[in-house]
Motif scaffolding. Structure first.
Motif, PDB file in Angstrom:
ATOM      1  N   TYR A   5      28.801  55.609  32.617  1.00 22.47           N
ATOM      2  CA  TYR A   5      28.933  54.848  33.042  1.00 22.47           C
ATOM      3  C   TYR A   5      28.362  54.204  34.541  1.00 22.47           C
ATOM      4  N   ARG A   6      27.190  54.167  33.667  1.00 24.17           N
ATOM      5  CA  ARG A   6      26.426  53.058  34.214  1.00 24.17           C
ATOM      6  C   ARG A   6      27.290  51.542  33.512  1.00 24.17           C
ATOM      7  N   ALA A   7      27.199  51.457  32.660  1.00 23.42           N
ATOM      8  CA  ALA A   7      27.705  50.449  31.392  1.00 23.42           C
ATOM      9  C   ALA A   7      29.839  49.984  31.704  1.00 23.42           C
ATOM     10  N   THR A   8      29.916  51.535  32.299  1.00 22.10           N
ATOM     11  CA  THR A   8      30.460  51.114  32.955  1.00 22.10           C
ATOM     12  C   THR A   8      30.934  50.030  34.092  1.00 22.10           C
ATOM     13  N   ILE A   9      30.348  50.392  34.511  1.00 17.73           N
ATOM     14  CA  ILE A   9      30.216  49.887  36.105  1.00 17.73           C
ATOM     15  C   ILE A   9      29.277  47.820  35.985  1.00 17.73           C
ATOM     16  N   ASP A  10      29.164  47.828  34.613  1.00 16.33           N
ATOM     17  CA  ASP A  10      27.611  47.099  34.245  1.00 16.33           C
ATOM     18  C   ASP A  10      28.903  45.908  33.808  1.00 16.33           C
ATOM     19  N   ARG A  11      29.928  46.700  32.991  1.00 15.47           N
ATOM     20  CA  ARG A  11      30.685  45.783  32.857  1.00 15.47           C
ATOM     21  C   ARG A  11      31.940  44.802  33.410  1.00 15.47           C
ATOM     22  N   CYS A  16      30.823  40.726  39.242  1.00 12.85           N
ATOM     23  CA  CYS A  16      30.769  39.856  40.397  1.00 12.85           C
ATOM     24  C   CYS A  16      30.168  40.649  41.969  1.00 12.85           C
ATOM     25  N   HIS A  17      29.488  41.675  41.693  1.00 11.69           N
ATOM     26  CA  HIS A  17      28.660  42.530  43.075  1.00 11.69           C
ATOM     27  C   HIS A  17      27.804  43.324  42.147  1.00 11.69           C
ATOM     28  N   ASN A  18      26.944  41.807  42.204  1.00 15.99           N
ATOM     29  CA  ASN A  18      25.496  41.814  41.931  1.00 15.99           C
ATOM     30  C   ASN A  18      24.815  41.361  42.909  1.00 15.99           C
ATOM     31  N   GLY A  59      44.172  39.830  36.978  1.00 14.69           N
ATOM     32  CA  GLY A  59      43.309  38.869  36.184  1.00 14.69           C
ATOM     33  C   GLY A  59      41.626  38.875  35.669  1.00 14.69           C
ATOM     34  N   VAL A  60      41.418  40.054  36.076  1.00 10.93           N
ATOM     35  CA  VAL A  60      40.421  39.955  35.697  1.00 10.93           C
ATOM     36  C   VAL A  60      40.084  41.587  34.114  1.00 10.93           C
ATOM     37  N   PRO A  61      38.868  41.720  33.293  1.00 14.98           N
ATOM     38  CA  PRO A  61      38.937  42.068  32.634  1.00 14.98           C
ATOM     39  C   PRO A  61      39.424  43.910  33.637  1.00 14.98           C
ATOM     40  N   ARG A  62      40.145  44.699  32.998  1.00 11.49           N
ATOM     41  CA  ARG A  62      39.276  46.159  33.403  1.00 11.49           C
ATOM     42  C   ARG A  62      39.690  47.046  32.607  1.00 11.49           C
ATOM     43  N   ARG A  68      38.468  54.869  33.024  1.00  8.54           N
ATOM     44  CA  ARG A  68      38.501  54.802  35.202  1.00  8.54           C
ATOM     45  C   ARG A  68      38.360  56.351  35.472  1.00  8.54           C
ATOM     46  N   GLU A  69      39.245  56.774  34.845  1.00  7.98           N
ATOM     47  CA  GLU A  69      39.299  58.070  34.908  1.00  7.98           C
ATOM     48  C   GLU A  69      38.412  58.997  35.070  1.00  7.98           C
ATOM     49  N   ALA A  70      37.312  58.474  34.191  1.00 15.62           N
ATOM     50  CA  ALA A  70      36.094  59.512  34.017  1.00 15.62           C
ATOM     51  C   ALA A  70      35.010  58.664  34.640  1.00 15.62           C
ATOM     52  N   LEU A  71      35.084  57.344  35.112  1.00 15.13           N
ATOM     53  CA  LEU A  71      33.887  56.856  35.672  1.00 15.13           C
ATOM     54  C   LEU A  71      34.140  57.369  37.642  1.00 15.13           C
ATOM     55  N   LEU A  72      35.806  57.947  37.308  1.00 13.27           N
ATOM     56  CA  LEU A  72      36.174  57.839  39.157  1.00 13.27           C
ATOM     57  C   LEU A  72      35.232  59.497  39.337  1.00 13.27           C
ATOM     58  N   THR A  73      35.608  60.352  38.330  1.00 14.20           N
ATOM     59  CA  THR A  73      35.949  61.825  37.668  1.00 14.20           C
ATOM     60  C   THR A  73      34.627  62.390  37.988  1.00 14.20           C
TER      61      THR A  73
END
Length: 93
Positions: A5-11, A16-18, A59-62, A68-73
């Motif tokens: 999940y850290r990798a998902t957040i980093d990617r 932008c949120h750094n 307009g940016v990668p998602r 997304r569901e794994a991160l939110l869960t």
């Protein structure tokens, strides 16, 4: 927070949120944010924005739906468990 999940957040988020840009006043690349329960206010905001599709912006990668569901869960589960272990009913009226 689990590494996947850290990798998902980093990617998808921390570009932008750094600590350098602090887009929206939010820096998700800070090591202390790895303790999700200790920063519930930040992660609840992230959950709301991602769940409603506001983030990442158009307009940016998602992340894929599965990512997304794994991160939110994971985030919601961590926050729910922390709340269960240390309930805070608020102050009496």
């Amino acid at each position: 927070m689990r590494e996947t999940y850290r990798a998902t957040i980093d990617r998808y988020c921390a570009t932008c949120h750094n600590d350098r840009l602090k887009t929206g006043g939010l820096a998700l690349d800070r090591p202390e944010l790895a303790d999700v329960a200790a920063h519930a206010d930040v992660w609840e905001k992230v959950i709301r924005k991602v769940r409603t599709g506001m983030m990442p912006p158009a307009g940016v990668p998602r992340p894929s739906t599965a990512e997304r569901e794994a991160l939110l869960t994971s985030l919601a589960g961590t926050l729910d468990e922390a709340a269960r272990l240390t309930p805070n009913p608020g102050r009496p009226l």
